[in-house]
Design an enzyme around this catalytic site. Structure first.
Site, PDB file in Angstrom:
ATOM      1  N   GLY A 155      41.533  36.192 -55.607  1.00 25.06           N
ATOM      2  CA  GLY A 155      40.585  37.267 -55.328  1.00 25.06           C
ATOM      3  C   GLY A 155      41.094  38.277 -54.319  1.00 25.06           C
ATOM      4  N   SER A 191      44.638  36.194 -58.898  1.00 26.86           N
ATOM      5  CA  SER A 191      44.829  37.619 -59.217  1.00 26.86           C
ATOM      6  C   SER A 191      45.643  37.873 -60.484  1.00 26.86           C
ATOM      7  CB  SER A 191      45.430  38.362 -58.022  1.00 26.86           C
ATOM      8  OG  SER A 191      44.570  38.263 -56.899  1.00 26.86           O
ATOM      9  N   GLY A 211      39.961  34.605 -62.572  1.00 31.26           N
ATOM     10  CA  GLY A 211      38.642  34.891 -62.013  1.00 31.26           C
ATOM     11  C   GLY A 211      38.224  36.316 -62.329  1.00 31.26           C
ATOM     12  N   GLY A 212      38.417  37.217 -61.384  1.00 29.76           N
ATOM     13  CA  GLY A 212      37.947  38.608 -61.481  1.00 29.76           C
ATOM     14  C   GLY A 212      38.222  39.277 -62.817  1.00 29.76           C
ATOM     15  N   GLU A 243      46.842  27.231 -57.959  1.00 27.23           N
ATOM     16  CA  GLU A 243      46.235  28.456 -57.458  1.00 27.23           C
ATOM     17  C   GLU A 243      46.489  28.588 -55.956  1.00 27.23           C
ATOM     18  OE1 GLU A 243      42.802  29.772 -60.214  1.00 27.23           O
ATOM     19  OE2 GLU A 243      41.985  28.352 -58.777  1.00 27.23           O
ATOM     20  N   GLU A 259      37.683  27.043 -53.741  1.00 31.10           N
ATOM     21  CA  GLU A 259      36.386  27.425 -53.157  1.00 31.10           C
ATOM     22  C   GLU A 259      35.503  26.200 -52.956  1.00 31.10           C
ATOM     23  OE1 GLU A 259      35.548  30.380 -56.111  1.00 31.10           O
ATOM     24  OE2 GLU A 259      37.201  31.595 -55.327  1.00 31.10           O
ATOM     25  N   ASN A 279      37.371  31.938 -65.374  1.00 32.37           N
ATOM     26  CA  ASN A 279      36.515  31.292 -64.375  1.00 32.37           C
ATOM     27  C   ASN A 279      35.523  32.335 -63.873  1.00 32.37           C
ATOM     28  OD1 ASN A 279      35.373  29.891 -62.283  1.00 32.37           O
ATOM     29  ND2 ASN A 279      37.207  29.838 -61.001  1.00 32.37           N
ATOM     30  N   TRP A 280      34.312  32.291 -64.413  1.00 33.35           N
ATOM     31  CA  TRP A 280      33.317  33.314 -64.060  1.00 33.35           C
ATOM     32  C   TRP A 280      32.786  33.128 -62.644  1.00 33.35           C
ATOM     33  CZ3 TRP A 280      29.559  33.979 -68.884  1.00 33.35           C
ATOM     34  CH2 TRP A 280      30.296  34.484 -69.965  1.00 33.35           C
ATOM     35  N   LYS A 281      32.974  31.951 -62.063  1.00 33.24           N
ATOM     36  CA  LYS A 281      32.402  31.641 -60.745  1.00 33.24           C
ATOM     37  C   LYS A 281      30.896  31.935 -60.754  1.00 33.24           C
ATOM     38  CE  LYS A 281      36.902  32.608 -58.818  1.00 33.24           C
ATOM     39  NZ  LYS A 281      37.705  32.991 -57.680  1.00 33.24           N
ATOM     40  N   HIS A 323      38.497  23.302 -57.435  1.00 28.07           N
ATOM     41  CA  HIS A 323      38.794  24.701 -57.125  1.00 28.07           C
ATOM     42  C   HIS A 323      38.817  24.874 -55.606  1.00 28.07           C
ATOM     43  CE1 HIS A 323      38.510  29.021 -56.783  1.00 28.07           C
ATOM     44  NE2 HIS A 323      38.977  29.068 -58.019  1.00 28.07           N
TER      45      HIS A 323
END
Ligand code: PGA
Length: 254
Positions: free
Chosen positions: A175, A215, A236-237, A169, A99, A9-11, A97
Site C-alpha cells: 500500500g 504495490s 491489494g489496491g 509480501e 495487517e 485482496n479487497w481488504k 496477512h
C-alpha cells in the site's frame, strides 16, 4: 509448471454493490485462463456467496476468505470458523496477512493452528509472510522470513505443504506504492524455495506457488511475474480497479 495465480485482496473495501459491479466488469472481459493459471478473489465475508456464484461458470476463477479463526468453533463472538467457510464451499483462505499480524497480533503459532484446520477441511491456505522495513534495512530479511515459515509451516507433512500457496509480501511495499524490485522479489522467492527444499526436498519445493505482494500494478506486473520463482501476485489496491486487475491477470506466465 506450477500454478500461476493472480489473487485480489479487497481488504475492507467496497460495498456489496460495488464489489458485484467490479466482478461483473472483470468477468465480462472473458479472459480465458490457461490450465495452470488461476484468478482468486479474496473478498469480505458477507460477499463470499455472491462472489462464488459470480465465478461459478468461469474456468479457474475462484474466491477466497481473507481470514479465519484459529479455533474450531465456540464462544468467539464475531469470528468466522473454517467449518463455516467449508459449509459454503469456499476453496481458498488467506492467512497471516501482515495487517492481521500487526493489528490483531496474530502469531506464527496461531497461524500454524489455522493451517491445520484449513487443510483438514481441504481449503487451500494462502499463507502470507514478509519482513518490516527495519528488518530489511538491517539486512535480516532472510532470517525473519525463515522463522515465519518454520514456526507456521514446518509441522505439515510434504503432502499437506503442496496444498499451501505462499505469498511473500514485504511490509514496506504494501500500500506504499514502493514495490520491491523484480530482483529483490526473485531473490527472496528463491530463498523461500530453498528453505522449503531443505525441509521437504526439491520436488515438493518446486511445486509450491509463491506469489509476490506489495504495490503490484498493471505497470509492474509483467516484470515481476517474469521472474522464474515469482508465480503471480497478491494484489491489494490495484485489484479494486477492473482495468488494472485485468491487465495483471494477463501478465501471468503462460
Ligand atoms: P497492495 O496490497 O497491493 O495495495 O500493496 C497488497 C496486499 O496487502 O496484499
Amino acid at each position: 509448471m506450477r500454478k500461476q495465480i493472480a489473487a485480489a485482496n479487497w481488504k475492507m473495501n467496497l460495498t456489496y454493490q460495488q464489489g458485484e459491479k467490479l466482478l461483473d466488469e472483470i468477468l465480462h472481459e472473458k479472459h480465458a485462463l490457461g490450465a495452470q493459471q488461476q484468478v482468486i478473489f479474496a473478498v469480505p465475508y458477507p460477499y463470499l456467496i455472491m462472489a462464488k456464484s459470480e465465478v461459478a461458470n468461469e474456468q479457474n476463477y475462484f474466491v477466497a476468505a481473507q481470514n479465519c479463526h484459529h479455533k474450531k468453533s465456540g464462544a468467539y463472538t464475531g469470528e468466522i470458523a473454517v467449518d463455516m467457510l467449508k459449509s459454503i464451499g469456499i476453496p481458498y483462505c488467506v492467512i497471516g496477512h501482515s495487517e492481521r499480524r500487526e493489528y490483531f497480533n496474530e502469531s506464527n503459532q496461531e497461524l500454524a493452528a489455522k493451517l491445520d484446520l484449513l487443510l483438514e477441511q481441504e481449503i487451500q491456505p494462502i499463507f502470507c509472510c514478509g519482513e518490516p522495513l527495519s528488518v530489511r534495512e538491517a539486512g535480516n530479511q532472510n532470517e525473519f522470513v525463515e522463522i515465519q515459515l518454520k514456526e507456521s509451516l514446518f509441522h505439515l507433512s510434504a503432502t499437506q505443504l503442496t496444498k499451501v500457496v505462499i505469498a511473500y509480501e514485504p511490509i514496506w511495499a504494501i500500500g506504499t506504492g514502493k514495490t520491491a524490485s523484480s530482483a529483490q522479489a526473485q531473490e527472496m522467492h528463491a530463498f523461500i524455495r530453498s528453505v522449503l527444499s531443505k525441509q521437504y526436498g526439491a520436488e515438493v519445493a518446486d511445486s509450491v506457488s509463491i506469489l509476490y505482494g506489495g504495490s503490484v500494478k498493471a505497470a509492474n506486473a509483467d516484470e515481476l511475474f517474469s521472474q522464474p520463482d515469482v508465480d503471480g501476485g497478491l494484489v491489494g489496491g490495484a485489484s479494486l480497479q477492473s482495468a488494472e486487475f485485468i491487465a495483471i491477470i494477463k501478465a501471468l506466465k503462460k
